[in-house]
Design a protein around this motif. Sequence first.
Motif, PDB file in Angstrom:
ATOM      1  N   ASP A 131     -22.346   5.955 -44.239  1.00 43.31           N
ATOM      2  CA  ASP A 131     -22.348   5.443 -42.871  1.00 43.31           C
ATOM      3  C   ASP A 131     -22.043   6.590 -41.918  1.00 43.31           C
ATOM      4  O   ASP A 131     -20.902   6.801 -41.507  1.00 43.31           O
ATOM      5  CB  ASP A 131     -21.323   4.312 -42.726  1.00 43.31           C
ATOM      6  CG  ASP A 131     -21.399   3.638 -41.356  1.00 43.31           C
ATOM      7  OD1 ASP A 131     -22.422   3.824 -40.678  1.00 43.31           O
ATOM      8  OD2 ASP A 131     -20.444   2.953 -40.976  1.00 43.31           O
ATOM      9  N   VAL A 132     -23.064   7.353 -41.607  1.00 43.49           N
ATOM     10  CA  VAL A 132     -22.933   8.480 -40.690  1.00 43.49           C
ATOM     11  C   VAL A 132     -24.016   8.364 -39.622  1.00 43.49           C
ATOM     12  O   VAL A 132     -24.921   7.539 -39.730  1.00 43.49           O
ATOM     13  CB  VAL A 132     -23.076   9.835 -41.423  1.00 43.49           C
ATOM     14  CG1 VAL A 132     -21.950  10.051 -42.406  1.00 43.49           C
ATOM     15  CG2 VAL A 132     -24.441   9.928 -42.126  1.00 43.49           C
ATOM     16  N   GLY A 133     -23.911   9.189 -38.588  1.00 44.83           N
ATOM     17  CA  GLY A 133     -24.960   9.210 -37.581  1.00 44.83           C
ATOM     18  C   GLY A 133     -24.439   9.036 -36.173  1.00 44.83           C
ATOM     19  O   GLY A 133     -23.251   8.796 -35.941  1.00 44.83           O
ATOM     20  N   ALA A 134     -25.370   9.136 -35.229  1.00 43.85           N
ATOM     21  CA  ALA A 134     -25.047   9.073 -33.805  1.00 43.85           C
ATOM     22  C   ALA A 134     -25.372   7.729 -33.185  1.00 43.85           C
ATOM     23  O   ALA A 134     -25.226   7.559 -31.978  1.00 43.85           O
ATOM     24  CB  ALA A 134     -25.817  10.170 -33.062  1.00 43.85           C
ATOM     25  N   SER A 135     -25.816   6.764 -33.984  1.00 44.79           N
ATOM     26  CA  SER A 135     -26.369   5.536 -33.404  1.00 44.79           C
ATOM     27  C   SER A 135     -25.338   4.715 -32.633  1.00 44.79           C
ATOM     28  O   SER A 135     -25.661   4.151 -31.589  1.00 44.79           O
ATOM     29  CB  SER A 135     -27.014   4.675 -34.497  1.00 44.79           C
ATOM     30  OG  SER A 135     -26.070   4.298 -35.473  1.00 44.79           O
ATOM     31  N   TYR A 136     -24.087   4.634 -33.117  1.00 47.17           N
ATOM     32  CA  TYR A 136     -23.087   3.843 -32.396  1.00 47.17           C
ATOM     33  C   TYR A 136     -22.819   4.449 -31.020  1.00 47.17           C
ATOM     34  O   TYR A 136     -22.777   3.747 -30.007  1.00 47.17           O
ATOM     35  CB  TYR A 136     -21.776   3.761 -33.189  1.00 47.17           C
ATOM     36  CG  TYR A 136     -21.841   2.895 -34.428  1.00 47.17           C
ATOM     37  CD1 TYR A 136     -22.976   2.132 -34.729  1.00 47.17           C
ATOM     38  CD2 TYR A 136     -20.770   2.837 -35.318  1.00 47.17           C
ATOM     39  CE1 TYR A 136     -23.031   1.354 -35.870  1.00 47.17           C
ATOM     40  CE2 TYR A 136     -20.812   2.049 -36.459  1.00 47.17           C
ATOM     41  CZ  TYR A 136     -21.940   1.311 -36.736  1.00 47.17           C
ATOM     42  OH  TYR A 136     -22.003   0.529 -37.866  1.00 47.17           O
ATOM     43  N   GLY A 137     -22.625   5.760 -30.966  1.00 44.38           N
ATOM     44  CA  GLY A 137     -22.413   6.417 -29.685  1.00 44.38           C
ATOM     45  C   GLY A 137     -23.634   6.334 -28.782  1.00 44.38           C
ATOM     46  O   GLY A 137     -23.518   6.194 -27.564  1.00 44.38           O
TER      47      GLY A 137
END
Length: 248
Positions: A131-137
């Motif tokens: 669960d990594v990545g920039a999608s939430y931000g």
Amino acid sequence: MGTRGRAVRRGALPWAAPLYVGALQLGAYATGRLPGRRRTELLRTHSTNVANLRAGRWGTLATSAAFVEEPLPVAYGTALLATLGTAEARWGAGRAAGVFAAGHVGASLLVYAGLRARKATRADATARAVDVGASYGFYATLGALAATVPHRGARLAATGGLLVPVAVPVVRRGRTFTDAGHLTALALGMVMGATGITGADFGHRARRPGAVPPGNSVAGKGSRGRSLAGPAGGAAGARRDRVMAEVV
């Protein structure tokens, strides 16, 4: 003078957004060259999954935003860069980064709380999911931008146009925890934008007709002097008000 400097910086060409998106892309290419098992373990180590957070690895709340599973597709990378760049140009790098971070961390923690509430999560593969990545931000920033659109009708259209497609996957049977995370981040961003946390309406308040410059109340010495000075003094005072409003 300091306030005027801040206004200039907020309208400057974005630099932090391209730097961040470029680093994400380069990092994705770099990790893609690692052997499969080593790459997976690296991404799991920096994931905000249940196993890491339950073990107290809270640093993943920050490092998870520095990795992506695959190089960003052109369409997604362009949308991410445009969204973060727009936020940086409007609010300044610091506030834009704050909205991104608050959305990323807030959504990660709320998703974690929801998964911990499920007893089955301890045993299933979700507990150690990547669960990594920039999608939430990204979704939080997008929501904050939509909530700060100046005109009410356009603002309602923008927020509704984002909420509906992001909420649809959550109500489907095949939903994932990231679907819930995206909706949560979008909602957090909209709250931040609506409550003025982004500071997006600062300039509008300062330039509002009749706004009183800081440190000069309506009943203060400056106002009284203008009222006693007659028409000429009133005109000069009005000009001084406009100058002060532009400086603020």
